[in-house]
Design a protein around this motif. Structure first.
Motif, mmCIF file in Angstrom:
data_model
loop_
_atom_site.group_PDB
_atom_site.id
_atom_site.type_symbol
_atom_site.label_atom_id
_atom_site.label_comp_id
_atom_site.label_asym_id
_atom_site.label_seq_id
_atom_site.Cartn_x
_atom_site.Cartn_y
_atom_site.Cartn_z
ATOM 1 N N ILE A 49 26.874 -64.025 6.470
ATOM 2 C CA ILE A 49 27.200 -63.974 5.045
ATOM 3 C C ILE A 49 26.072 -63.308 4.263
ATOM 4 O O ILE A 49 26.321 -62.463 3.398
ATOM 5 N N LEU A 50 24.842 -63.667 4.559
ATOM 6 C CA LEU A 50 23.698 -63.102 3.845
ATOM 7 C C LEU A 50 23.602 -61.595 4.072
ATOM 8 O O LEU A 50 23.416 -60.821 3.120
ATOM 9 N N THR A 51 23.758 -61.159 5.304
ATOM 10 C CA THR A 51 23.681 -59.734 5.622
ATOM 11 C C THR A 51 24.739 -58.942 4.869
ATOM 12 O O THR A 51 24.440 -57.930 4.222
ATOM 13 N N PHE A 52 25.982 -59.387 4.945
ATOM 14 C CA PHE A 52 27.064 -58.658 4.277
ATOM 15 C C PHE A 52 26.990 -58.788 2.760
ATOM 16 O O PHE A 52 27.356 -57.855 2.045
ATOM 17 N N SER A 53 26.494 -59.927 2.269
ATOM 18 C CA SER A 53 26.345 -60.086 0.815
ATOM 19 C C SER A 53 25.315 -59.120 0.261
ATOM 20 O O SER A 53 25.528 -58.508 -0.789
ATOM 21 N N VAL A 54 24.205 -58.970 0.963
ATOM 22 C CA VAL A 54 23.170 -58.021 0.534
ATOM 23 C C VAL A 54 23.716 -56.596 0.603
ATOM 24 O O VAL A 54 23.492 -55.792 -0.311
ATOM 25 N N ALA A 55 24.458 -56.296 1.661
ATOM 26 C CA ALA A 55 25.033 -54.949 1.792
ATOM 27 C C ALA A 55 25.998 -54.658 0.639
ATOM 28 O O ALA A 55 25.967 -53.567 0.056
ATOM 29 N N ILE A 56 26.829 -55.624 0.290
ATOM 30 C CA ILE A 56 27.779 -55.425 -0.810
ATOM 31 C C ILE A 56 27.030 -55.321 -2.135
ATOM 32 O O ILE A 56 27.362 -54.481 -2.986
ATOM 33 N N LEU A 57 26.009 -56.132 -2.322
ATOM 34 C CA LEU A 57 25.203 -56.058 -3.543
ATOM 35 C C LEU A 57 24.548 -54.681 -3.663
ATOM 36 O O LEU A 57 24.549 -54.078 -4.748
ATOM 37 N N LEU A 58 24.004 -54.175 -2.570
ATOM 38 C CA LEU A 58 23.396 -52.843 -2.590
ATOM 39 C C LEU A 58 24.440 -51.760 -2.879
ATOM 40 O O LEU A 58 24.181 -50.814 -3.625
ATOM 41 N N TRP A 59 25.622 -51.914 -2.299
ATOM 42 C CA TRP A 59 26.695 -50.946 -2.548
ATOM 43 C C TRP A 59 27.116 -50.960 -4.012
ATOM 44 O O TRP A 59 27.267 -49.908 -4.632
ATOM 45 N N LEU A 60 27.297 -52.141 -4.580
ATOM 46 C CA LEU A 60 27.680 -52.248 -5.985
ATOM 47 C C LEU A 60 26.599 -51.665 -6.893
ATOM 48 O O LEU A 60 26.898 -51.012 -7.894
ATOM 49 N N ALA A 69 27.989 -56.339 -9.647
ATOM 50 C CA ALA A 69 26.780 -56.701 -8.898
ATOM 51 C C ALA A 69 26.168 -57.985 -9.448
ATOM 52 O O ALA A 69 25.751 -58.862 -8.679
ATOM 53 N N ALA A 70 26.136 -58.110 -10.767
ATOM 54 C CA ALA A 70 25.592 -59.327 -11.388
ATOM 55 C C ALA A 70 26.459 -60.539 -11.055
ATOM 56 O O ALA A 70 25.942 -61.627 -10.752
ATOM 57 N N HIS A 71 27.781 -60.365 -11.090
ATOM 58 C CA HIS A 71 28.688 -61.461 -10.736
ATOM 59 C C HIS A 71 28.523 -61.843 -9.260
ATOM 60 O O HIS A 71 28.542 -63.015 -8.908
ATOM 61 N N TRP A 72 28.403 -60.841 -8.406
ATOM 62 C CA TRP A 72 28.238 -61.087 -6.968
ATOM 63 C C TRP A 72 26.962 -61.876 -6.712
ATOM 64 O O TRP A 72 26.978 -62.878 -6.000
ATOM 65 N N LEU A 73 25.864 -61.441 -7.305
ATOM 66 C CA LEU A 73 24.580 -62.111 -7.125
ATOM 67 C C LEU A 73 24.625 -63.538 -7.684
ATOM 68 O O LEU A 73 24.177 -64.483 -7.024
ATOM 69 N N ALA A 74 25.191 -63.697 -8.873
ATOM 70 C CA ALA A 74 25.288 -65.028 -9.482
ATOM 71 C C ALA A 74 26.147 -65.962 -8.631
ATOM 72 O O ALA A 74 25.799 -67.135 -8.442
ATOM 73 N N LEU A 75 27.243 -65.450 -8.107
ATOM 74 C CA LEU A 75 28.117 -66.261 -7.261
ATOM 75 C C LEU A 75 27.379 -66.743 -6.023
ATOM 76 O O LEU A 75 27.430 -67.934 -5.683
ATOM 77 N N MET A 76 26.696 -65.857 -5.345
ATOM 78 C CA MET A 76 25.989 -66.241 -4.125
ATOM 79 C C MET A 76 24.876 -67.252 -4.418
ATOM 80 O O MET A 76 24.687 -68.206 -3.672
ATOM 81 N N ILE A 77 24.154 -67.069 -5.514
ATOM 82 C CA ILE A 77 23.100 -68.018 -5.881
ATOM 83 C C ILE A 77 23.701 -69.379 -6.229
ATOM 84 O O ILE A 77 23.205 -70.419 -5.787
ATOM 85 N N LEU A 78 24.779 -69.383 -7.010
ATOM 86 C CA LEU A 78 25.427 -70.646 -7.380
ATOM 87 C C LEU A 78 26.017 -71.368 -6.180
ATOM 88 O O LEU A 78 25.929 -72.589 -6.070
ATOM 89 N N VAL A 79 26.621 -70.616 -5.277
ATOM 90 C CA VAL A 79 27.223 -71.221 -4.087
ATOM 91 C C VAL A 79 26.144 -71.873 -3.223
ATOM 92 O O VAL A 79 26.266 -73.039 -2.827
ATOM 93 N N ILE A 80 25.099 -71.135 -2.951
ATOM 94 C CA ILE A 80 24.025 -71.678 -2.113
ATOM 95 C C ILE A 80 23.336 -72.846 -2.815
ATOM 96 O O ILE A 80 23.110 -73.900 -2.220
ATOM 97 N N GLY A 81 23.036 -72.671 -4.086
ATOM 98 C CA GLY A 81 22.345 -73.721 -4.835
ATOM 99 C C GLY A 81 23.143 -75.003 -4.963
ATOM 100 O O GLY A 81 22.614 -76.103 -4.744
ATOM 101 N N SER A 82 24.420 -74.890 -5.278
ATOM 102 C CA SER A 82 25.243 -76.095 -5.441
ATOM 103 C C SER A 82 25.467 -76.798 -4.102
ATOM 104 O O SER A 82 25.431 -78.026 -4.024
ATOM 105 N N ALA A 83 25.681 -76.018 -3.046
ATOM 106 C CA ALA A 83 25.880 -76.622 -1.723
ATOM 107 C C ALA A 83 24.618 -77.360 -1.273
ATOM 108 O O ALA A 83 24.695 -78.490 -0.774
ATOM 109 N N LEU A 84 23.461 -76.740 -1.451
ATOM 110 C CA LEU A 84 22.213 -77.383 -1.044
ATOM 111 C C LEU A 84 21.906 -78.615 -1.893
ATOM 112 O O LEU A 84 21.384 -79.605 -1.379
ATOM 113 N N THR A 85 22.227 -78.566 -3.170
ATOM 114 C CA THR A 85 22.003 -79.716 -4.043
ATOM 115 C C THR A 85 22.788 -80.926 -3.554
ATOM 116 O O THR A 85 22.249 -82.036 -3.447
ATOM 117 N N ILE A 86 24.055 -80.721 -3.239
ATOM 118 C CA ILE A 86 24.882 -81.827 -2.747
ATOM 119 C C ILE A 86 24.424 -82.238 -1.350
ATOM 120 O O ILE A 86 24.296 -83.423 -1.040
#
Length: 170
Positions: A49-60, A69-86
């Motif tokens: 997921i991280l590899t392809f997310s970075v590739a898509i972010l770079l492409w955008l 690109a901003a939405h993609w980055l925010a989504l990935m940060i929120l997903v990781i952050g919320s999952a780790l918090t719980i």
């Protein structure tokens, strides 16, 4: 989500479904289906997921699609952050105590959240460029990939049914 998490933490009616579903799926496991499910569980692997997310972010970014690109980055940060918090805020033991990932909480399923966010948003990005008929097909493919990845987590044993449902709600 909050009501669902409260039910899980207080071992409500929903957690009573975990063991029967787990036992049923463990009883029907076969090596061929295990191999198939392992492929789908790898879709949500952190490195994948991280590899392809970075590739898509770079492409955008290369395409100068700053908003996406901003939405993609925010989504990935929120997903990781919320999952780790719980995950670190509440410990839920995994169904299979012999798994190497047993030291972390099974709630929520990081694989499920990651695949849902990744394929869901990717299908929105791709679907936005397609006619309505093809857009629906794109969404169905993403939903199928996410569903199989989520199911593989229950089938292979690292997550309970409630972990997967909580992940979808999150």
């Amino acid at each position: 989500l909050l009501i669902f998490l409260w039910n899980i933490t207080h071992h409500g009616i929903l957690t009573a479904l975990n063991q029967p579903v787990y036992d049923l799926l463990q009883s029907i496991r076969t090596p061929i289906v295990d191999s198939f499910m392992t492929l789908f569980t790898l879709l949500g692997d952190r490195k994948c997921i991280l590899t392809f997310s970075v590739a898509i972010l770079l492409w955008l970014t290369y395409q100068r699609n700053w908003r996406a690109a901003a939405h993609w980055l925010a989504l990935m940060i929120l997903v990781i952050g919320s999952a780790l918090t719980i995950k670190y805020g509440y410990y839920s033991p995994r169904p299979s105590p012999d798994l190497p990932t047993n030291s972390t909480s099974s709630l929520p399923s990081g694989h499920t959240i990651s695949t849902l966010a990744f394929f869901g948003f990717l299908s929105v990005l791709i679907g936005h460029e397609l006619p309505a008929v093809q857009r629906k097909r794109c969404y169905k493919i993403a939903l199928t990939m996410v569903g199989l990845a989520a199911f593989s987590r229950i089938y292979l044993g690292p997550h309970w049914l409630t972990d997967i449902i909580a992940s979808f709600l999150l």
